[in-house]
Scaffold this motif. Sequence first.
Motif, PDB file in Angstrom:
ATOM      1  N   ASP A  35       2.868  -8.130  28.202  1.00  0.00           N
ATOM      2  CA  ASP A  35       1.664  -8.489  29.182  1.00  0.00           C
ATOM      3  C   ASP A  35       0.416  -7.664  28.936  1.00  0.00           C
ATOM      4  OD1 ASP A  35       2.655 -10.830  30.442  1.00  0.00           O
ATOM      5  OD2 ASP A  35       4.202  -9.459  31.458  1.00  0.00           O
ATOM      6  N   GLU A  36       0.804  -6.170  28.826  1.00  0.00           N
ATOM      7  CA  GLU A  36      -0.063  -5.234  28.533  1.00  0.00           C
ATOM      8  C   GLU A  36      -0.844  -5.359  27.213  1.00  0.00           C
ATOM      9  OE1 GLU A  36      -0.669  -0.300  28.238  1.00  0.00           O
ATOM     10  OE2 GLU A  36       1.373  -1.133  28.945  1.00  0.00           O
ATOM     11  N   VAL A  37      -0.167  -5.743  26.131  1.00  0.00           N
ATOM     12  CA  VAL A  37      -0.807  -6.264  24.772  1.00  0.00           C
ATOM     13  C   VAL A  37      -1.376  -7.465  24.964  1.00  0.00           C
ATOM     14  CG1 VAL A  37       0.002  -6.619  22.522  1.00  0.00           C
ATOM     15  CG2 VAL A  37       1.234  -4.786  23.774  1.00  0.00           C
ATOM     16  N   ALA A  38      -0.899  -8.311  25.700  1.00  0.00           N
ATOM     17  CA  ALA A  38      -1.794  -9.574  25.790  1.00  0.00           C
ATOM     18  C   ALA A  38      -3.047  -9.418  26.580  1.00  0.00           C
ATOM     19  CB  ALA A  38      -0.706 -10.651  26.755  1.00  0.00           C
ATOM     20  N   GLN A  39      -2.916  -8.608  27.608  1.00  0.00           N
ATOM     21  CA  GLN A  39      -4.236  -8.439  28.297  1.00  0.00           C
ATOM     22  C   GLN A  39      -5.302  -7.772  27.724  1.00  0.00           C
ATOM     23  OE1 GLN A  39      -3.485  -6.044  31.854  1.00  0.00           O
ATOM     24  NE2 GLN A  39      -5.548  -6.607  32.796  1.00  0.00           N
ATOM     25  N   ALA A  40      -4.700  -6.738  26.826  1.00  0.00           N
ATOM     26  CA  ALA A  40      -5.800  -6.101  25.891  1.00  0.00           C
ATOM     27  C   ALA A  40      -6.417  -7.330  24.845  1.00  0.00           C
ATOM     28  CB  ALA A  40      -5.229  -5.111  25.055  1.00  0.00           C
ATOM     29  N   ALA A  41      -5.819  -8.094  24.253  1.00  0.00           N
ATOM     30  CA  ALA A  41      -6.267  -9.129  23.511  1.00  0.00           C
ATOM     31  C   ALA A  41      -6.685 -10.278  24.371  1.00  0.00           C
ATOM     32  CB  ALA A  41      -4.923  -9.486  22.604  1.00  0.00           C
ATOM     33  N   GLY A  42      -6.763 -10.330  25.637  1.00  0.00           N
ATOM     34  CA  GLY A  42      -7.433 -11.359  26.078  1.00  0.00           C
ATOM     35  C   GLY A  42      -6.868 -12.712  26.234  1.00  0.00           C
ATOM     36  N   THR A  43      -5.469 -12.519  26.231  1.00  0.00           N
ATOM     37  CA  THR A  43      -4.605 -13.765  26.596  1.00  0.00           C
ATOM     38  C   THR A  43      -3.235 -13.497  27.445  1.00  0.00           C
ATOM     39  OG1 THR A  43      -3.249 -15.289  25.204  1.00  0.00           O
ATOM     40  CG2 THR A  43      -3.191 -13.135  24.338  1.00  0.00           C
ATOM     41  N   ILE A  44      -2.365 -14.080  27.272  1.00  0.00           N
ATOM     42  CA  ILE A  44      -1.099 -13.741  28.049  1.00  0.00           C
ATOM     43  C   ILE A  44       0.086 -13.765  27.408  1.00  0.00           C
ATOM     44  CG2 ILE A  44      -2.163 -15.051  30.359  1.00  0.00           C
ATOM     45  CD1 ILE A  44      -0.810 -17.391  29.463  1.00  0.00           C
ATOM     46  N   GLY A  45       1.110 -13.250  27.921  1.00  0.00           N
ATOM     47  CA  GLY A  45       2.280 -12.645  27.139  1.00  0.00           C
ATOM     48  C   GLY A  45       2.951 -14.051  26.589  1.00  0.00           C
ATOM     49  N   TYR A  46       2.841 -15.202  27.547  1.00  0.00           N
ATOM     50  CA  TYR A  46       3.359 -16.640  27.025  1.00  0.00           C
ATOM     51  C   TYR A  46       2.928 -16.698  25.591  1.00  0.00           C
ATOM     52  CZ  TYR A  46       3.274 -17.708  32.290  1.00  0.00           C
ATOM     53  OH  TYR A  46       3.424 -17.798  33.651  1.00  0.00           O
ATOM     54  N   GLU A  47       1.802 -16.802  25.456  1.00  0.00           N
ATOM     55  CA  GLU A  47       1.284 -17.083  23.960  1.00  0.00           C
ATOM     56  C   GLU A  47       1.693 -16.241  23.102  1.00  0.00           C
ATOM     57  OE1 GLU A  47      -3.022 -17.996  21.779  1.00  0.00           O
ATOM     58  OE2 GLU A  47      -3.123 -16.875  23.793  1.00  0.00           O
ATOM     59  N   LEU A  48       1.781 -14.975  23.178  1.00  0.00           N
ATOM     60  CA  LEU A  48       2.587 -13.940  22.076  1.00  0.00           C
ATOM     61  C   LEU A  48       3.848 -14.430  21.805  1.00  0.00           C
ATOM     62  CD1 LEU A  48       0.890 -10.556  23.171  1.00  0.00           C
ATOM     63  CD2 LEU A  48      -0.071 -12.535  21.936  1.00  0.00           C
ATOM     64  N   MET A  49       4.598 -14.555  22.853  1.00  0.00           N
ATOM     65  CA  MET A  49       5.894 -15.105  22.529  1.00  0.00           C
ATOM     66  C   MET A  49       6.140 -16.320  21.868  1.00  0.00           C
ATOM     67  SD  MET A  49       7.636 -14.605  26.287  1.00  0.00           S
ATOM     68  CE  MET A  49       7.476 -12.994  27.269  1.00  0.00           C
ATOM     69  N   CYS A  50       5.265 -17.271  22.214  1.00  0.00           N
ATOM     70  CA  CYS A  50       5.412 -18.728  21.641  1.00  0.00           C
ATOM     71  C   CYS A  50       4.642 -18.806  20.337  1.00  0.00           C
ATOM     72  CB  CYS A  50       4.783 -19.617  22.672  1.00  0.00           C
ATOM     73  SG  CYS A  50       5.580 -19.766  24.310  1.00  0.00           S
ATOM     74  N   ALA A  51       3.820 -17.913  20.018  1.00  0.00           N
ATOM     75  CA  ALA A  51       3.254 -17.889  18.822  1.00  0.00           C
ATOM     76  C   ALA A  51       4.047 -16.987  17.742  1.00  0.00           C
ATOM     77  CB  ALA A  51       1.761 -17.059  18.709  1.00  0.00           C
ATOM     78  N   LEU A  52       5.219 -16.322  17.763  1.00  0.00           N
ATOM     79  CA  LEU A  52       5.987 -15.909  16.713  1.00  0.00           C
ATOM     80  C   LEU A  52       6.097 -16.851  15.702  1.00  0.00           C
ATOM     81  CD1 LEU A  52       7.145 -12.835  16.592  1.00  0.00           C
ATOM     82  CD2 LEU A  52       9.146 -14.013  17.067  1.00  0.00           C
ATOM     83  N   ALA A  53       5.796 -16.269  14.370  1.00  0.00           N
ATOM     84  CA  ALA A  53       5.879 -17.135  13.391  1.00  0.00           C
ATOM     85  C   ALA A  53       7.324 -17.291  12.782  1.00  0.00           C
ATOM     86  CB  ALA A  53       4.935 -16.612  12.316  1.00  0.00           C
ATOM     87  N   GLN A  54       7.650 -18.283  12.098  1.00  0.00           N
ATOM     88  CA  GLN A  54       8.856 -18.636  11.552  1.00  0.00           C
ATOM     89  C   GLN A  54       9.135 -17.444  10.469  1.00  0.00           C
ATOM     90  OE1 GLN A  54       9.109 -22.612  10.230  1.00  0.00           O
ATOM     91  NE2 GLN A  54      11.492 -22.421  10.004  1.00  0.00           N
ATOM     92  N   ARG A  55       8.068 -16.964  10.104  1.00  0.00           N
ATOM     93  CA  ARG A  55       8.632 -15.889   8.674  1.00  0.00           C
ATOM     94  C   ARG A  55       9.095 -14.591   9.141  1.00  0.00           C
ATOM     95  NH1 ARG A  55       3.112 -13.913   5.581  1.00  0.00           N
ATOM     96  NH2 ARG A  55       2.252 -12.584   7.458  1.00  0.00           N
ATOM     97  N   VAL A  56       8.944 -14.510  10.488  1.00  0.00           N
ATOM     98  CA  VAL A  56       9.453 -13.187  11.146  1.00  0.00           C
ATOM     99  C   VAL A  56      10.913 -13.206  11.377  1.00  0.00           C
ATOM    100  CG1 VAL A  56       9.230 -11.646  13.067  1.00  0.00           C
ATOM    101  CG2 VAL A  56       7.157 -12.942  12.454  1.00  0.00           C
ATOM    102  N   ARG A  57      11.315 -12.175  10.666  1.00  0.00           N
ATOM    103  CA  ARG A  57      12.790 -12.182  10.904  1.00  0.00           C
ATOM    104  C   ARG A  57      13.250 -11.788  12.466  1.00  0.00           C
ATOM    105  NH1 ARG A  57      15.631  -7.291   9.709  1.00  0.00           N
ATOM    106  NH2 ARG A  57      13.596  -6.405   9.006  1.00  0.00           N
ATOM    107  N   VAL A  58      14.400 -12.406  12.773  1.00  0.00           N
ATOM    108  CA  VAL A  58      14.755 -12.265  14.026  1.00  0.00           C
ATOM    109  C   VAL A  58      16.085 -11.642  14.010  1.00  0.00           C
ATOM    110  CG1 VAL A  58      15.301 -13.389  16.229  1.00  0.00           C
ATOM    111  CG2 VAL A  58      13.366 -14.243  14.929  1.00  0.00           C
TER     112      VAL A  58
END
Length: 368
Positions: A336-359
């Motif tokens: 949420d701290e990263v999201a706030q700095a970027a002017g968005t919300i934590g929900y968006e960062l989680m959901c935007a994780l790309a398929q190419r990122v290794r999990v």
Amino acid sequence: MPRPLCATIHIDSMQHNLDRARTCAPHSKIWAVVKANAYGHGLEHALRGFATADGLALIETDNALRLRQMGWIKPILLLEGIFDVSDVPLLAEHNINSTVHCIEQIRMLEYTQLYRPIDVHLKMNTGMNRLGFQPDEYAAAYKRLRAIPGIRNITHMTHFANADELEHPRLAIAEQVRRFRQGADGLAGERSLSNSGGVLHQAELVGELSNDWVRPGIMLYGGTPGGRTALEYGLRPTMTLRSEVIGIQEILEGDTVGYGSRFEASAPMKVGVVACGYADGYPRHAPHGTPVIVDGVRTALVGRVSMDMMTVDLTAIPNARVGSKVTLWGDGLPIDEVAQAAGTIGYELMCALAQRVRVCEGRLGTNG
């Protein structure tokens, strides 16, 4: 060797956050919300992290079927209901609950003969003004549903617009509860009102709410619906995005960094290039100063985020090198701290994780 960018999913934190929801709402059954591929965490991880939930809720019909194929035998709820009459037989065949929020969905259920009874959640619009019947239309919708032979249980549902701010000046939660009671008065069936904000404030709302079911979402993934930080709510991060420094530049006063040359060094500095960019789901619009952690030391983004890389200030980390570990969010750096700095919300960062990122999986506090 694979690219060093990896999202570590903390199953133990998912279990902890679900337990936290139970502590907040001890007398309620829990729909663990797993829409959007479990907020970017993966349905396979959600099945393990939320194994003790009473049911799983999502919006994607195909993923509801996937959950059944993956072995989930407890209830499933479609939060937006069915989208076409062809979806109706799937509800009976796979024992899936459907939300009903409009007259068109009632017509679909009336049109199709159900060979097995199904349960539905009838949604009331108490002020969110997205989906649901108005309070004065609600009883008629309930009566029409009740007349369909294949409908078994009807749960009454609404959604809070401002559950993170109890006394919101435009629409207080107490007003939504009042409208809900007005519309559902005298109608048999269980109640489902609280999203994450409502669950976390359950103790404060106990006089207002009677929740047979609650529907926590973002809190299960260690994010906050607002009002307080996740740590203050007793929640743990469930996703840590880590990478490494893959290059270093020593630049002089007046030198610029990145596309558009937006960042200009005010003094000589050491800049690290990190293997992560907007094609991985990191927000392109994150500004200079967005926090990152390098080798355990907090520092900041400089320059524009590009497709595959970003640049960070290593000036205060003299031992940083190619291969230095970078935390972009999660363990030690709240999303949420990263999201706030970027002017968005934590929900968006989680959901935007790309398929190419290794999990991968790892316990909180480890490198996975």
